[in-house]
Design a protein around this motif. Structure first.
Motif, PDB file in Angstrom:
ATOM      1  N   VAL A   5      40.217  35.276  45.272  1.00 29.10           N
ATOM      2  CA  VAL A   5      41.078  34.760  44.212  1.00 29.10           C
ATOM      3  C   VAL A   5      41.440  33.312  44.516  1.00 29.10           C
TER       4      VAL A   5
ATOM      5  N   GLU B 141      45.899  30.448  41.577  1.00 29.18           N
ATOM      6  CA  GLU B 141      46.576  31.070  40.425  1.00 29.18           C
ATOM      7  C   GLU B 141      46.351  32.583  40.388  1.00 29.18           C
ATOM      8  N   ASN B 142      45.791  33.127  41.452  1.00 28.15           N
ATOM      9  CA  ASN B 142      45.500  34.558  41.562  1.00 28.15           C
ATOM     10  C   ASN B 142      44.434  35.015  40.564  1.00 28.15           C
ATOM     11  N   ARG B 143      43.580  34.095  40.137  1.00 30.07           N
ATOM     12  CA  ARG B 143      42.456  34.447  39.261  1.00 30.07           C
ATOM     13  C   ARG B 143      41.262  34.771  40.142  1.00 30.07           C
TER      14      ARG B 143
ATOM     15  N   LYS C  43      34.595  34.698  39.482  1.00 30.82           N
ATOM     16  CA  LYS C  43      33.582  35.293  38.604  1.00 30.82           C
ATOM     17  C   LYS C  43      32.386  34.359  38.653  1.00 30.82           C
TER      18      LYS C  43
END
Length: 127
Positions: free
Chosen positions: A35, A38-40, A43
């Motif tokens: 991650v 921003e804790n995304r 992908k």
């Protein structure tokens, strides 16, 4: 773990790493992703065929190794129950595949979230 066994595991082919991933995840009961601040989650979209996937690892060490050189990525664990209940349906709805345990070579075992869940559950039942 010393870096030698890690290196040996990373040099396995995609299928061997997939099997290793299944056994380690069942042992630890967690899956690791990367991650950003921003804790995304990370992908990756293939340039060749446009397939988007979420890379996953069997441990924080492997995820961190993959992220070396990327300042804003850090390993995050997902418990197996959370993965089954939240992530599998979410990834399926988003049309994301799962890239299981990227290694040293360019091969990657890409599978549907439901398939990975089924494989993990099959392994769990014989554990």
């Amino acid at each position: 773990m010393s870096s030698d066994p890690l290196k040996q595991i990373l040099e396995m082919n995609g299928e061997e790493r997939y099997d290793y991933f299944l056994s380690e995840v069942l042992e630890e009961r967690e899956i690791w992703i990367l991650v950003n601040a921003e804790n995304r989650f990370l992908k990756i979209v293939s340039e060749e065929d446009g397939v988007a996937h979420l890379p996953v690892w069997p441990s924080a060490e492997f995820a961190a190794g993959y992220a070396q050189g990327a300042d804003d990525l850090s390993p995050k664990s997902i418990s197996l129950p959370d993965f089954f209940k939240k992530w599998v349906p979410g990834l399926t709805n988003d049309g994301l595949e799962i890239g299981v345990f990227p290694g040293a070579d360019s091969t990657l075992w890409i599978t549907a979230p439901e398939e990975l869940k089924r494989d993990l559950q099959d392994e769990l039942s014989s554990f």
